[in-house]
Scaffold this motif. Structure first.
Motif, short mmCIF file in Angstrom:
data_model
loop_
_atom_site.label_atom_id
_atom_site.label_comp_id
_atom_site.label_asym_id
_atom_site.label_seq_id
_atom_site.Cartn_x
_atom_site.Cartn_y
_atom_site.Cartn_z
N THR A 167 0.85 -1.18 0.00
CA THR A 167 0.00 0.00 0.00
C THR A 167 0.89 1.24 0.00
O THR A 167 2.07 1.16 0.35
CB THR A 167 -0.92 0.02 1.24
OG1 THR A 167 -1.74 1.20 1.22
CG2 THR A 167 -0.11 0.02 2.53
N THR A 206 -0.62 4.09 1.40
CA THR A 206 -1.42 4.90 2.32
C THR A 206 -0.98 4.60 3.75
O THR A 206 -0.98 3.43 4.17
CB THR A 206 -2.92 4.58 2.16
OG1 THR A 206 -3.29 4.80 0.79
CG2 THR A 206 -3.76 5.47 3.06
N ASN A 248 -6.68 -3.30 1.30
CA ASN A 248 -6.05 -2.63 0.15
C ASN A 248 -6.61 -3.12 -1.17
O ASN A 248 -5.92 -3.06 -2.20
CB ASN A 248 -4.53 -2.83 0.19
CG ASN A 248 -4.13 -4.30 0.11
OD1 ASN A 248 -4.96 -5.20 0.27
ND2 ASN A 248 -2.85 -4.55 -0.13
N ASN A 266 -9.64 -2.14 -2.63
CA ASN A 266 -10.65 -1.29 -3.26
C ASN A 266 -10.03 -0.56 -4.45
O ASN A 266 -8.80 -0.44 -4.55
CB ASN A 266 -11.23 -0.30 -2.25
CG ASN A 266 -10.17 0.61 -1.66
OD1 ASN A 266 -9.72 1.55 -2.32
ND2 ASN A 266 -9.75 0.34 -0.43
N PRO A 267 -10.84 -0.05 -5.38
CA PRO A 267 -10.29 0.56 -6.60
C PRO A 267 -9.32 1.71 -6.34
O PRO A 267 -8.29 1.82 -7.01
CB PRO A 267 -11.54 1.05 -7.34
CG PRO A 267 -12.64 0.18 -6.85
CD PRO A 267 -12.32 -0.13 -5.42
N GLU A 268 -9.63 2.56 -5.36
CA GLU A 268 -8.76 3.71 -5.08
C GLU A 268 -7.39 3.24 -4.59
O GLU A 268 -6.35 3.77 -5.01
CB GLU A 268 -9.41 4.64 -4.04
CG GLU A 268 -10.69 5.30 -4.51
CD GLU A 268 -11.90 4.37 -4.46
OE1 GLU A 268 -11.81 3.29 -3.81
OE2 GLU A 268 -12.93 4.71 -5.07
N ALA A 269 -7.39 2.26 -3.69
CA ALA A 269 -6.12 1.74 -3.17
C ALA A 269 -5.30 1.09 -4.27
O ALA A 269 -4.08 1.28 -4.36
CB ALA A 269 -6.39 0.74 -2.04
N GLN A 306 -5.44 1.71 -7.49
CA GLN A 306 -4.95 2.74 -8.40
C GLN A 306 -3.70 3.42 -7.84
O GLN A 306 -2.69 3.59 -8.54
CB GLN A 306 -6.04 3.79 -8.65
CG GLN A 306 -7.20 3.33 -9.50
CD GLN A 306 -6.89 3.26 -10.98
OE1 GLN A 306 -5.77 3.55 -11.42
NE2 GLN A 306 -7.87 2.87 -11.77
N SER A 307 -3.74 3.81 -6.58
CA SER A 307 -2.60 4.54 -6.00
C SER A 307 -1.38 3.64 -5.86
O SER A 307 -0.24 4.07 -6.11
CB SER A 307 -2.99 5.15 -4.65
OG SER A 307 -3.41 4.15 -3.73
#
Length: 311
Positions: free
Chosen positions: A133, A135, A180, A182-185, A187-188
Motif C-alpha cells: 500500500t 497509504t 487494500n 478497493n479501486p482507489e487503493a 490505483q494509487s
C-alpha cells in the motif's frame, strides 16, 4: 539450518533458500498476513547474525549433497525475518557469487532509505520489494512497522534503489480483503509501482495460515480488478495464488493448461477460446472446471474473465 531446499518457485524456478537470520524472528515489520507468525523481535538496527563464510559453507555443503538435476536456478535470501537486517548481507552476496548461481533477495524494502542497505543489494541479480500500500494508515494496519519507520522514507528508499539497481527488480503486493483491495487503493499502489519500472509486478494473496487469524485474501473479483488496473498502466503483471503450475503453454491437456494459466493470468473469454482451440477442446471443459469449484467466471468492464478459484 542456513541453506535449505532447493524448493520449486514459479518466480525463480528451483530456489535454494538462505536463512541469514537465526530462527528467532527478527523483523522491521510484523505483517498481519505473515506465515511465520508474530514477530519475536522488532528492530531496524542491523547486526551480525552469521559470518559470511559460515553462510557460504552451508550453501557449499548443500550443493554437494543434492543431485545435478536439482542444481538451483537461484540462491535466495529468504529469512525468518528481514534479510537486510543482516549487516553482512553485502559481503555474503559477494562471497556466494563464486558459485556462479544468480543471487535473489526477497525484502520488505523497509530499510532501503539507508544507502548502505541499497549498496549491499547492488550485487544481487534479482530483488523483490514489498509494496502492499502507499497509504500510511493502511500500511500501519497491514505491515505493523517498527515505530521508527515512516512510509514516506520507505517509499523514497524504494524509488532510489529502483533507479540505481541494474539487476532484475520485481514488486509484490499482498491483496487483503477490506484493507487494500478497493479501486482507489489499487490505483494509487499501481501508480507508485509504475514509477519503479519493475520487470514484473506480482499480485499475491496469503496462501498459508496468517499471523492474524481473521485476515482473509481479497476476493476473486477484486484480484481480477487489480490485475486489470495494473496491466492497463503497462505493468507486466502476474498473480501468485498459491498454485505452482509450471506449464503455461498449450500442452494438449486443456484442463491443466486452463488451471496453470489462470493461476497466473486471468483468461479473457477470447483467450480462453483460443486456448481451447489449440488444445482441441470445447467449452464443456470450462463448464466442468467451474462445476468442480476449480475455476470461476468474472466480469470486468463488460468482458468475461476466468480465474483459478482459490477459496
Amino acid at each position: 539450518m542456513i541453506a535449505f531446499g532447493p524448493v520449486p518457485s514459479r518466480r525463480l524456478g528451483k530456489s535454494m533458500g538462505i536463512n541469514n537470520i537465526p530462527l528467532r524472528k527478527v523483523c522491521s515489520y510484523s505483517c498481519i498476513y505473515c506465515q511465520l507468525g508474530a514477530r519475536q523481535k522488532s528492530s531496524t538496527e542491523r547486526e551480525t547474525f552469521y559470518e559470511p563464510q559460515t553462510i557460504r559453507d552451508s550453501v557449499e555443503s548443500l550443493l554437494g549433497r543434492i543431485s545435478p538435476a536439482d542444481k538451483p536456478d537461484y540462491l535466495t535470501f529468504v529469512a525468518s525475518g528481514e534479510p537486510t537486517l543482516d549487516a553482512n548481507l553485502g559481503k555474503s552476496i559477494r562471497l556466494l557469487k563464486g558459485f556462479n548461481i544468480p543471487i535473489a533477495v526477497i525484502t520488505n524494502a523497509s530499510l532501503l532509505s539507508d544507502p548502505v542497505v541499497r549498496e549491499n543489494l547492488m550485487d544481487a541479480d534479482w530483488v523483490s520489494v514489498k509494496v502492499d500500500t502507499v497509504t500510511g494508515n493502511v500500511w500501519r494496519r497491514i505491515n505493523r512497522p517498527h515505530p521508527s519507520l515512516t512510509l514516506n522514507l520507505v517509499m523514497e528508499g524504494i524509488k532510489r534503489f529502483a533507479a540505481d539497481f541494474k539487476g532484475t527488480l520485481v514488486t509484490e503486493t499482498m491483496m487483503l480483503e477490506g484493507f487494500n483491495d478497493n479501486p482507489e487503493a489499487i490505483q494509487s499502489t499501481s501508480d507508485f509501482i509504475l514509477q519503479l519500472k519493475p520487470s514484473k509486478a506480482y499480485i499475491a494473496i496469503p496462501t498459508r495460515p496468517p499471523a492474524v487469524s481473521s485476515v482473509k485474501p481479497a476476493g476473486s473479483e477484486n484480484i481480477n480488478m487489480a490485475y486489470q488496473i495494473f496491466s492497463k498502466k503497462g505493468l507486466k503483471t502476474e498473480l501468485i495464488l498459491g498454485f505452482e503450475g509450471k506449464n503455461t503453454g498449450y500442452t494438449g491437456n486443456a484442463e491443466n493448461d486452463i488451471l496453470n494459466i489462470s493461476s497466473v493470468h486471468p483468461l479473457r473469454e477470447d483467450a480462453m477460446d483460443e486456448l481451447l482451440r489449440k488444445d482441441n477442446a470445447d467449452f464443456s471443459t470450462v463448464e466442468k472446471l467451474i462445476r468442480e469449484g476449480k475455476l470461476i467466471q468474472l466480469e470486468y468492464e463488460d468482458k468475461k474473465y476466468y480465474i483459478r478459484y482459490y477459496r
